[in-house]
Enzyme design. Structure first.
Site, PDB file in Angstrom:
ATOM      1  N   ASP A 178      -6.993  -8.807  -3.877  1.00  0.00           N
ATOM      2  CA  ASP A 178      -7.140  -7.376  -3.168  1.00  0.00           C
ATOM      3  C   ASP A 178      -8.087  -6.199  -5.128  1.00  0.00           C
ATOM      4  O   ASP A 178      -7.029  -6.226  -6.724  1.00  0.00           O
ATOM      5  CB  ASP A 178      -6.017  -6.822  -3.239  1.00  0.00           C
ATOM      6  CG  ASP A 178      -6.164  -5.415  -3.196  1.00  0.00           C
ATOM      7  OD1 ASP A 178      -6.261  -4.295  -2.857  1.00  0.00           O
ATOM      8  OD2 ASP A 178      -4.723  -4.783  -3.124  1.00  0.00           O
ATOM      9  N   ASP A 218       1.230  -1.205   0.309  1.00  0.00           N
ATOM     10  CA  ASP A 218      -0.120   0.261  -0.385  1.00  0.00           C
ATOM     11  C   ASP A 218       1.005   1.405   0.089  1.00  0.00           C
ATOM     12  O   ASP A 218       1.361   1.261  -0.292  1.00  0.00           O
ATOM     13  CB  ASP A 218      -0.925  -0.404   1.847  1.00  0.00           C
ATOM     14  CG  ASP A 218      -1.846   1.747   1.000  1.00  0.00           C
ATOM     15  OD1 ASP A 218      -3.054   0.845   0.378  1.00  0.00           O
ATOM     16  OD2 ASP A 218      -2.444   2.541   1.562  1.00  0.00           O
ATOM     17  N   TRP A 219       0.605   1.937   0.893  1.00  0.00           N
ATOM     18  CA  TRP A 219       1.465   3.261   0.799  1.00  0.00           C
ATOM     19  C   TRP A 219       3.004   3.332   1.451  1.00  0.00           C
ATOM     20  O   TRP A 219       3.718   4.097   0.858  1.00  0.00           O
ATOM     21  CB  TRP A 219       0.978   4.388   1.723  1.00  0.00           C
ATOM     22  CG  TRP A 219       0.039   5.976   1.101  1.00  0.00           C
ATOM     23  CD1 TRP A 219      -1.287   5.909   1.097  1.00  0.00           C
ATOM     24  CD2 TRP A 219       0.529   6.801   0.649  1.00  0.00           C
ATOM     25  NE1 TRP A 219      -1.315   6.652   0.088  1.00  0.00           N
ATOM     26  CE2 TRP A 219      -0.911   7.577  -0.569  1.00  0.00           C
ATOM     27  CE3 TRP A 219       2.523   6.827   0.545  1.00  0.00           C
ATOM     28  CZ2 TRP A 219      -0.197   8.889  -0.824  1.00  0.00           C
ATOM     29  CZ3 TRP A 219       2.168   8.742  -0.521  1.00  0.00           C
ATOM     30  CH2 TRP A 219       1.045   8.987  -0.916  1.00  0.00           C
ATOM     31  N   TRP A 238     -12.594   4.610  -2.010  1.00  0.00           N
ATOM     32  CA  TRP A 238     -12.098   4.223  -1.089  1.00  0.00           C
ATOM     33  C   TRP A 238     -11.741   5.595  -1.506  1.00  0.00           C
ATOM     34  O   TRP A 238     -11.802   6.364   0.290  1.00  0.00           O
ATOM     35  CB  TRP A 238     -11.131   3.201  -1.030  1.00  0.00           C
ATOM     36  CG  TRP A 238      -9.629   4.006  -0.468  1.00  0.00           C
ATOM     37  CD1 TRP A 238      -8.434   3.641  -0.601  1.00  0.00           C
ATOM     38  CD2 TRP A 238      -9.732   3.502   1.469  1.00  0.00           C
ATOM     39  NE1 TRP A 238      -8.073   4.172   0.429  1.00  0.00           N
ATOM     40  CE2 TRP A 238      -8.914   4.077   2.319  1.00  0.00           C
ATOM     41  CE3 TRP A 238     -11.035   3.357   1.363  1.00  0.00           C
ATOM     42  CZ2 TRP A 238      -8.455   4.417   3.008  1.00  0.00           C
ATOM     43  CZ3 TRP A 238     -10.759   3.138   3.294  1.00  0.00           C
ATOM     44  CH2 TRP A 238      -9.712   3.621   3.849  1.00  0.00           C
ATOM     45  N   HIS A 260      -6.392  -7.311   0.447  1.00  0.00           N
ATOM     46  CA  HIS A 260      -5.742  -5.671   0.922  1.00  0.00           C
ATOM     47  C   HIS A 260      -4.432  -5.545   1.554  1.00  0.00           C
ATOM     48  O   HIS A 260      -3.116  -5.370   1.618  1.00  0.00           O
ATOM     49  CB  HIS A 260      -5.950  -4.968   0.175  1.00  0.00           C
ATOM     50  CG  HIS A 260      -4.982  -3.497   0.325  1.00  0.00           C
ATOM     51  ND1 HIS A 260      -5.035  -2.573  -0.876  1.00  0.00           N
ATOM     52  CD2 HIS A 260      -5.282  -2.289   1.217  1.00  0.00           C
ATOM     53  CE1 HIS A 260      -4.000  -2.024  -0.744  1.00  0.00           C
ATOM     54  NE2 HIS A 260      -4.534  -1.583   0.128  1.00  0.00           N
TER      55      HIS A 260
END
Length: 309
Positions: free
Chosen positions: A255, A128-129, A169, A285
């Site tokens: 995901d 993710d980030w 999202w 995810h």
């Protein structure tokens, strides 16, 4: 703007997180009024200090608790595991102004931590980030990384291409009147979390001001050409594409937000050629919740391919 301190009593009873606290002071920069701020970043540092280091970067809206299942396996495999809580997350300090959070500031804060705690070459696992930050850092300084494993992440560079799930999202994070972090983790994991685990993800975020960083992150993803970070990521892709050390991608089949984007990276990166890139079934995810053993095995195998372990 106020810099919020975590109430550490909220973390006292969380399950399966027996790790020692480590702290570092971070220069957060100046706010719109010209006032300079500093804050404390919390991080985990598990395993022998002279073991090969691997950096574990979390994303949105999680914290280092996400790595509780992987860290013991990786330490057993011979690694030193370092997992920071990004500013605004976990036990780290949290500016309460959404507008204070920027992509470049997150990069600067994480680089301060890296330079002070583990400046030597290290492996990277990012999701993710954690990838938007970590992959930018790899592209800007490839020699600082010995191998990379990327899961459910990407390094966006504009173009307006994003999944419908991501756009939904982003809007939810911006406008939802209730932003329950533990429920978000559960909703994007295939594994059924216990009530105590859901509460552990909620622990850093007792009220709306503490969620400013979590609210901000989706808005900062530079999928549109006019977003800050596009130029920097395009420049970073030059270094990332030429990264010739092992680079493995592992995608969660379930995901819908970033899985497809992750799969597009391998053909662009020199070190990804010939590696066993994979898609994991029954994996959402938050892959660290669903398939920690397989992820840890991928990290170990990639490190061995790099001659790092």
């Amino acid at each position: 703007m106020e810099i919020l301190k975590a109430d550490l009593a909220r973390f006292a009873a969380i399950p399966d997180y027996p790790f020692a606290e480590n702290w570092i002071d971070i220069d957060l920069g100046s706010d719109n009024d010209g006032v300079s701020h500093s804050g404390r970043m919390h991080y985990l540092d598990e395993g022998p200090k002279d073991a090969p280091p691997v950096l574990l970067f979390h994303g949105e809206p999680s914290w280092s608790y996400l790595y509780r299942k992987m860290i013991p396996v990786l330490v057993q495999a011979g690694f030193r595991c370092l997992a920071p809580d990004l500013i605004g997350f976990g036990k780290s300090d949290k500016p309460d102004d959404i507008a204070f959070y920027t992509y470049d500031r997150h990069i600067a804060w994480l680089k301060q931590w890296r330079d002070a705690v583990v400046p030597q070459p290290a492996g990277l696992f990012c999701q993710d980030w954690g990838g938007l930050l970590g992959l930018r850092m790899v592209g800007e300084d490839p020699e600082a990384f010995s191998f990379v494993v990327a899961s459910n992440t990407f390094l966006p560079e504009g173009g307006g291409k994003a999944s419908p799930a991501f756009m939904a999202w982003r809007e939810f994070a911006k406008s939802s009147p209730e932003f329950k972090i533990g429920n978000i983790l559960q909703g994007a994991s295939e594994t059924e979390l216990s009530a105590e685990e859901v509460a552990a993800y909620d622990a850093p975020f007792p009220d709306e001001p503490s969620k400013a960083g979590a609210r901000a992150f989706p808005q900062l993803v530079p999928v549109e050409d006019d977003k800050p970070g596009v130029a920097q990521n395009k420049a970073a892709w030059n270094g990332l594409a030429g990264f010739d050390k092992p680079f493995l991608t592992i995608v969660g089949e379930d995901d819908k937000v970033l899985g497809a984007a992750t799969a597009t990276m391998a053909p662009r990166i020199a070190g990804a050629a010939g590696l066993p890139h994979s898609t994991l079934s029954t994996c959402g995810h938050f892959c660290q919740e669903d398939r920690p053993a397989e992820l840890a095995a991928g990290v170990a195998a990639t490190a061995k391919a790099a001659g790092f372990l």
